[in-house]
Design an enzyme around this catalytic site. Structure first.
Site, PDB file in Angstrom:
ATOM      1  N   ASP A 236      -1.840  -1.633  10.456  1.00 34.82           N
ATOM      2  CA  ASP A 236      -2.154  -1.637   9.024  1.00 34.82           C
ATOM      3  C   ASP A 236      -2.760  -2.959   8.542  1.00 34.82           C
ATOM      4  O   ASP A 236      -3.145  -3.073   7.379  1.00 34.82           O
ATOM      5  CB  ASP A 236      -0.877  -1.378   8.203  1.00 34.82           C
ATOM      6  CG  ASP A 236      -0.407   0.066   8.310  1.00 34.82           C
ATOM      7  OD1 ASP A 236      -1.219   0.929   8.688  1.00 34.82           O
ATOM      8  OD2 ASP A 236       0.778   0.318   8.000  1.00 34.82           O
TER       9      ASP A 236
ATOM     10  N   LYS B 139       0.849  -1.203   0.000  1.00 35.06           N
ATOM     11  CA  LYS B 139       0.000   0.000   0.000  1.00 35.06           C
ATOM     12  C   LYS B 139       0.876   1.242   0.000  1.00 35.06           C
ATOM     13  O   LYS B 139       2.040   1.209   0.438  1.00 35.06           O
ATOM     14  CB  LYS B 139      -0.952   0.028   1.195  1.00 35.06           C
ATOM     15  CG  LYS B 139      -0.291   0.135   2.582  1.00 35.06           C
ATOM     16  CD  LYS B 139       0.012   1.545   3.052  1.00 35.06           C
ATOM     17  CE  LYS B 139       0.784   1.546   4.365  1.00 35.06           C
ATOM     18  NZ  LYS B 139       1.508   2.745   4.696  1.00 35.06           N
TER      19      LYS B 139
END
Ligand code: C5P
Length: 281
Positions: A134, A9
């Site tokens: 995350d 990401k």
């Protein structure tokens, strides 16, 4: 045996709102998956959790988030089988790209399939929050606004196509030290996620680029001035701003077409070793 892909990401925005009593920070950030990925082969085995990888720069024991995820899943599902995981590492390590978190999320999804455990993605994300901030985002992937310490997600379904050139400078940073070095002035109540989401939904590439920002960047650059030097050198060579993902040191650049992305990629390859060309997924 099954195969799971773990995507990296980038942060399109990252605003830090304040320090929390639990030592974490309240954040508001737009995260976007890109098609740079690790591959995991997951299978049942007789006993224990075993990770094998050709990568020499990652631990293969309980310091690896994939291992922690396997342990957490087996405990939750009350399964006593052993697990073997083969890990092909392509995402740069400790780089602000959530590589370790994404591997952990892939293990949760993979074990859910392997044992037909039937947990929803929401349940896997909740389990993931105990592994790392995350991990919940990585369970779903795509695009989302993440709040809380990163685990409270609002998913975003946009159609914008964009290419991403990712540059990993050879600098090793500590996320905890960077959060710890934030000054009150580097925290904000004004978040950019709403405007960013609107721009992504409108497919307005130029506005997206204008809005990309990262509230951790001043702290990272103060603790690790080399990151600022790499960023400066890249943006003056390219004539475009470069951005930082997560707590860094990874820098990135967005491009509206593959041709433009390839041109920047070629220019950067001349003087940086770790450069990746990928796109939003
Ligand atoms: O959750 P994770 O283990 O990835 O976080 C690593 C470190 O980064 C934490 O120990 C904490 O020091 C810092 N952090 C924070 N606020 C967040 C996320 C991480 O202070 N929202």
């Amino acid at each position: 045996m099954l195969v799971e892909r773990a995507y990296a990401k980038i942060n399109l925005t990252l605003d830090v709102l304040g320090r929390r009593p639990d030592g974490y920070h309240e954040v508001d950030m737009v995260m976007q998956s890109v098609d740079l990925s690790d591959l995991l082969w997951i299978d049942k085995s007789d006993t224990g959790i075993r990770i094998e990888s050709g990568a020499s720069n990652i631990p293969l024991d309980d310091r690896n988030l994939a291992y922690v995820a396997a342990e957490a899943f087996l405990r939750k599902a009350n399964i006593s089988s052993g697990i073997s995981i083969g890990l092909e590492k392509n995402i740069p390590v400790a780089a602000g790209l959530a590589g370790g978190s994404s591997d952990a999320a892939a293990v949760l999804r993979g074990l859910n399939r392997l044992f037909a455990a039937g947990y929803s993605l929401d349940e896997l994300a909740e389990l993931g929050a105990s592994i790392g901030s995350d991990v919940p985002f990585c369970v779903y992937g795509g695009c989302a606004v993440a709040r809380g310490r990163g685990e409270r997600l609002q998913r975003v379904h946009h159609q914008m196509r964009a290419w991403v050139i990712i540059i990993r400078p050879p600098v090793f940073v500590s996320t905890a030290d960077i959060y710890g070095a934030l000054t009150p002035r580097q925290m904000t109540q004004v978040t950019r996620s709403k405007s960013m989401i609107e721009s992504l939904m409108d497919g307005d590439f130029k506005r997206v680029v204008d809005l990309v920002d990262n509230g951790l960047r001043p702290a990272t650059q103060r603790l690790y001035p080399e990151v600022a030097e790499y960023a400066q050198r890249l943006s003056s060579t390219l004539g475009h701003p470069v951005h930082m993902s997560g707590s860094g040191p990874t820098l990135f650049l967005l491009a509206p077409s593959e041709r433009r992305a390839q041109r920047s990629y070629n220019a950067i390859r001349g003087f940086m070793k770790e450069v990746y060309l990928c796109r939003f997924i």
